[in-house]
Design a protein around this motif. Structure first.
Motif, PDB file in Angstrom:
ATOM      1  N   LYS A  48       0.752  -1.209   0.027  1.00 54.41           N
ATOM      2  CA  LYS A  48      -0.012  -0.161   0.078  1.00 54.41           C
ATOM      3  C   LYS A  48       0.922   1.118   0.022  1.00 54.41           C
ATOM      4  CE  LYS A  48      -3.794   2.253   2.720  1.00 54.41           C
ATOM      5  NZ  LYS A  48      -4.540   2.247   4.027  1.00 54.41           N
ATOM      6  N   ALA A  49       2.029   1.290   0.620  1.00 50.66           N
ATOM      7  CA  ALA A  49       2.785   2.253   0.996  1.00 50.66           C
ATOM      8  C   ALA A  49       3.529   2.655  -0.507  1.00 50.66           C
ATOM      9  CB  ALA A  49       3.826   2.178   1.727  1.00 50.66           C
ATOM     10  N   PHE A  50       3.993   1.653  -1.047  1.00 48.13           N
ATOM     11  CA  PHE A  50       4.622   1.958  -2.449  1.00 48.13           C
ATOM     12  C   PHE A  50       3.359   2.509  -3.391  1.00 48.13           C
ATOM     13  CE2 PHE A  50       8.250  -0.153  -0.430  1.00 48.13           C
ATOM     14  CZ  PHE A  50       9.169   0.744  -0.719  1.00 48.13           C
ATOM     15  N   LEU A  51       2.317   1.667  -3.357  1.00 47.04           N
ATOM     16  CA  LEU A  51       1.283   2.088  -4.559  1.00 47.04           C
ATOM     17  C   LEU A  51       1.094   3.539  -4.362  1.00 47.04           C
ATOM     18  CD1 LEU A  51      -1.098  -1.085  -4.413  1.00 47.04           C
ATOM     19  CD2 LEU A  51       0.430  -0.003  -6.369  1.00 47.04           C
ATOM     20  N   LEU A  52       0.959   3.984  -3.046  1.00 52.00           N
ATOM     21  CA  LEU A  52       0.424   5.507  -2.537  1.00 52.00           C
ATOM     22  C   LEU A  52       1.841   6.475  -3.153  1.00 52.00           C
ATOM     23  CD1 LEU A  52      -1.074   5.259   0.784  1.00 52.00           C
ATOM     24  CD2 LEU A  52      -2.025   5.900  -1.263  1.00 52.00           C
ATOM     25  N   VAL A  53       2.962   6.021  -3.009  1.00 56.56           N
ATOM     26  CA  VAL A  53       4.207   6.812  -3.480  1.00 56.56           C
ATOM     27  C   VAL A  53       4.226   6.843  -4.994  1.00 56.56           C
ATOM     28  CG1 VAL A  53       6.310   6.716  -3.711  1.00 56.56           C
ATOM     29  CG2 VAL A  53       5.633   6.270  -1.169  1.00 56.56           C
ATOM     30  N   ALA A  54       3.634   5.961  -5.610  1.00 53.75           N
ATOM     31  CA  ALA A  54       3.768   5.935  -7.003  1.00 53.75           C
ATOM     32  C   ALA A  54       2.324   7.000  -7.688  1.00 53.75           C
ATOM     33  CB  ALA A  54       3.378   4.370  -7.658  1.00 53.75           C
ATOM     34  N   LEU A  55       1.687   6.484  -6.847  1.00 57.74           N
ATOM     35  CA  LEU A  55       0.139   7.670  -7.127  1.00 57.74           C
ATOM     36  C   LEU A  55       0.676   9.084  -7.062  1.00 57.74           C
ATOM     37  CD1 LEU A  55      -2.607   7.872  -7.985  1.00 57.74           C
ATOM     38  CD2 LEU A  55      -3.101   7.694  -5.420  1.00 57.74           C
ATOM     39  N   TYR A  56       1.142   9.421  -6.161  1.00 59.76           N
ATOM     40  CA  TYR A  56       1.698  10.615  -5.878  1.00 59.76           C
ATOM     41  C   TYR A  56       2.480  11.296  -6.924  1.00 59.76           C
ATOM     42  CZ  TYR A  56       3.857  14.865  -3.353  1.00 59.76           C
ATOM     43  OH  TYR A  56       4.304  16.023  -3.317  1.00 59.76           O
ATOM     44  N   PHE A  57       3.608  10.397  -7.382  1.00 57.55           N
ATOM     45  CA  PHE A  57       4.429  10.813  -8.669  1.00 57.55           C
ATOM     46  C   PHE A  57       3.590  10.852  -9.972  1.00 57.55           C
ATOM     47  CE2 PHE A  57       8.027   9.829  -5.388  1.00 57.55           C
ATOM     48  CZ  PHE A  57       8.663  11.214  -5.501  1.00 57.55           C
ATOM     49  N   GLY A  58       2.822   9.858 -10.092  1.00 58.18           N
ATOM     50  CA  GLY A  58       1.911   9.894 -11.075  1.00 58.18           C
ATOM     51  C   GLY A  58       1.152  11.105 -11.131  1.00 58.18           C
ATOM     52  N   LEU A  59       0.507  11.302 -10.353  1.00 57.44           N
ATOM     53  CA  LEU A  59      -0.533  12.825 -10.265  1.00 57.44           C
ATOM     54  C   LEU A  59       0.467  14.000 -10.644  1.00 57.44           C
ATOM     55  CD1 LEU A  59      -2.638  11.977  -7.278  1.00 57.44           C
ATOM     56  CD2 LEU A  59      -3.531  11.974  -9.699  1.00 57.44           C
ATOM     57  N   TYR A  60       1.700  14.036 -10.100  1.00 58.76           N
ATOM     58  CA  TYR A  60       2.498  15.174 -10.354  1.00 58.76           C
ATOM     59  C   TYR A  60       2.924  14.961 -11.813  1.00 58.76           C
ATOM     60  CZ  TYR A  60       6.536  18.210 -10.673  1.00 58.76           C
ATOM     61  OH  TYR A  60       7.455  19.299 -10.803  1.00 58.76           O
ATOM     62  N   ALA A  61       3.061  13.910 -12.360  1.00 58.30           N
ATOM     63  CA  ALA A  61       3.461  13.839 -13.765  1.00 58.30           C
ATOM     64  C   ALA A  61       2.344  14.201 -14.682  1.00 58.30           C
ATOM     65  CB  ALA A  61       3.779  12.360 -14.035  1.00 58.30           C
ATOM     66  N   GLY A  62       1.058  14.030 -14.158  1.00 58.86           N
ATOM     67  CA  GLY A  62      -0.257  14.440 -14.724  1.00 58.86           C
ATOM     68  C   GLY A  62      -0.332  16.035 -14.858  1.00 58.86           C
ATOM     69  N   ILE A  63       0.236  16.647 -13.754  1.00 61.17           N
ATOM     70  CA  ILE A  63       0.110  18.149 -13.925  1.00 61.17           C
ATOM     71  C   ILE A  63       1.054  18.645 -15.033  1.00 61.17           C
ATOM     72  CG2 ILE A  63       1.073  20.019 -12.549  1.00 61.17           C
ATOM     73  CD1 ILE A  63       0.252  18.797 -10.055  1.00 61.17           C
ATOM     74  N   ILE A  64       2.514  17.982 -15.073  1.00 62.04           N
ATOM     75  CA  ILE A  64       3.215  18.475 -16.115  1.00 62.04           C
ATOM     76  C   ILE A  64       2.872  18.100 -17.479  1.00 62.04           C
ATOM     77  CG2 ILE A  64       5.711  18.354 -16.940  1.00 62.04           C
ATOM     78  CD1 ILE A  64       5.091  19.753 -14.302  1.00 62.04           C
ATOM     79  N   ALA A  65       2.147  16.949 -17.397  1.00 64.54           N
ATOM     80  CA  ALA A  65       2.099  16.439 -18.996  1.00 64.54           C
ATOM     81  C   ALA A  65       0.537  17.068 -19.456  1.00 64.54           C
ATOM     82  CB  ALA A  65       1.677  14.843 -18.922  1.00 64.54           C
ATOM     83  N   PHE A  66      -0.346  17.276 -18.551  1.00 65.22           N
ATOM     84  CA  PHE A  66      -1.826  17.689 -19.189  1.00 65.22           C
ATOM     85  C   PHE A  66      -1.942  18.956 -18.385  1.00 65.22           C
ATOM     86  CE2 PHE A  66      -1.745  12.962 -18.676  1.00 65.22           C
ATOM     87  CZ  PHE A  66      -1.829  12.662 -20.021  1.00 65.22           C
ATOM     88  N   GLY A  67      -1.185  19.746 -17.851  1.00 69.85           N
ATOM     89  CA  GLY A  67      -1.690  20.889 -17.050  1.00 69.85           C
ATOM     90  C   GLY A  67      -1.823  22.144 -17.818  1.00 69.85           C
ATOM     91  N   ASP A  68      -1.543  22.064 -19.254  1.00 73.03           N
ATOM     92  CA  ASP A  68      -2.063  23.007 -20.228  1.00 73.03           C
ATOM     93  C   ASP A  68      -3.698  23.241 -20.196  1.00 73.03           C
ATOM     94  OD1 ASP A  68       0.393  24.140 -20.772  1.00 73.03           O
ATOM     95  OD2 ASP A  68       0.806  22.721 -22.302  1.00 73.03           O
TER      96      ASP A  68
END
Length: 366
Positions: A42-62
């Motif tokens: 659960k811990a590592f999935l949450l870490v992956a989700l955190y970085f995935g959402l941040y990547a979403g900001i950079i990729a789709f934030g326009d």
């Protein structure tokens, strides 16, 4: 501030409920190692989700809609990751090896704060002395809010049950940009400095963490995205609001309702109860029967179990709580579990009562 006597609890007797409770939990619950492994996954999935959402900001934030959506989800994930995995690691309950728990605690530096300081506040003061006026600085947040009945009553407190609705949504901003500096540099009632001398390196680490957090979470999107700076700043504020609202539910639902107990330490520092009895008297569960609440809030929904077994992974708590209830009935000790909605309402009734001079005079607290 002058050194003051740290409160101490009574020693448990041979028939103490906690000795029996601890033995039964060890024999019937903690022998199952699957819950520990699930907690790590659960811990590592949450870490992956955190970085995935941040990547979403950079990729789709326009896209403004996607920008706000990813920032808000990142705020929610920030709190979920903190309450579940970081919190377990800080208590030495995530991994079996201390060095891995310590490494995982640097999640807090990713958030822009300092894991050493948080551990001194939470593990050094809150857990040993929950709800003890002044000593429990997780509850003693600021003079703007009056929770302890021994705290000074200011005229503004008459309205705290109203204005705290507008202040709680900025809890994480207050933590990062006000509370941390007060804890490191403040002199008035600084109980962190009662515990230990603050290492200079931790001060440098705090500043570096804050600069790094602001760079990657705020300034880098401003540089990379084709959005006006004020749109990204607004999304960043929404991130903190979403993180704060989710966190505040846990903070106000476990120790500070209208029936909360705030035992004052005697002048000699000798508390009238054992440590385990004290935990039962001042701690409550909320929404403990909800699988969704348990997943989101981890050890906070089963908060009595967490305070009695702080070094145990939160994934074990749903199995520990029924045993606690059994011994609470046998030894006539309090156990309370509210739905989170009732717990939040009860907290604001506490604020109203503790900010009203008439109520204080009736209860004889001044």
């Amino acid at each position: 501030m002058d050194k003051i006597k740290r409160p101490v609890f009574q020693k448990p007797k041979p028939d103490d409920f906690y000795l029996k409770l601890h033995r039964e939990v060890e024999e019937t619950v903690l022998s199952d190692k699957r819950m520990q492994r699930y907690n790590i996954v659960k811990a590592f999935l949450l870490v992956a989700l955190y970085f995935g959402l941040y990547a979403g900001i950079i990729a789709f934030g326009d896209s403004t809609l996607w920008l706000f959506g990813f920032y808000i989800l990142l705020g929610l994930t920030t709190t979920i990751l903190f309450i579940n995995s970081f919190h377990d690691a800080a208590h030495g309950a995530l991994f079996s090896k201390p060095k891995y728990n310590h490494m995982f605690m640097y999640v807090l530096e990713l958030y822009g704060t300092n894991n050493w300081l948080w551990a001194k506040r939470h593990i050094g003061l809150h857990h040993p002395l929950p709800n003890v006026p002044d000593w429990d600085i997780d509850i003693k947040q600021s003079d703007i809010i009056r929770i302890f009945p021994t705290s000074p009553l200011l005229s503004l407190h008459k309205y705290q049950h109203i204005y705290m609705w507008f202040i709680y949504p900025f809890y994480t901003l207050n933590w990062l940009y006000i509370r941390d500096f007060k804890d490191f540099f403040g002199r008035k009632d600084n109980y962190v400095k009662q515990l230990t001398k603050i290492p200079t390196v931790e001060i440098f680490k705090m500043f570096i963490a804050k600069a790094f957090n602001l760079f990657y979470i705020l300034f880098l999107p401003m540089l990379l995205l084709g959005q006006p700076w004020y749109i990204i700043f607004g999304a960043w504020i929404c991130m903190h609001v979403s993180a704060s609202l989710l966190a505040v539910i846990a903070l106000v639902s476990t120790h500070v309702d209208e029936e909360a107990n705030f035992p004052v330490a005697p002048e000699d520092g000798k508390m009238p109860t054992t440590w385990a009895e004290h935990q039962m008297l001042v701690t409550k569960d909320f929404s403990a029967d909800s699988p969704i609440a348990n997943f989101i809030y981890g050890g906070f929904t089963h908060h009595v179990a967490h305070h009695l077994f702080p070094a145990v992974a939160h994934t074990y708590y749903p199995k520990i709580t029924p045993i606690i209830k059994k011994y609470a009935r046998e030894y006539d000790l309090p156990y309370t579990c509210y739905p989170f909605t009732k717990a939040v309402r009860s907290h604001f009734r506490l604020l109203k009562n503790s900010g009203n001079v008439e109520n204080i005079l009736v209860t004889g607290e001044i």
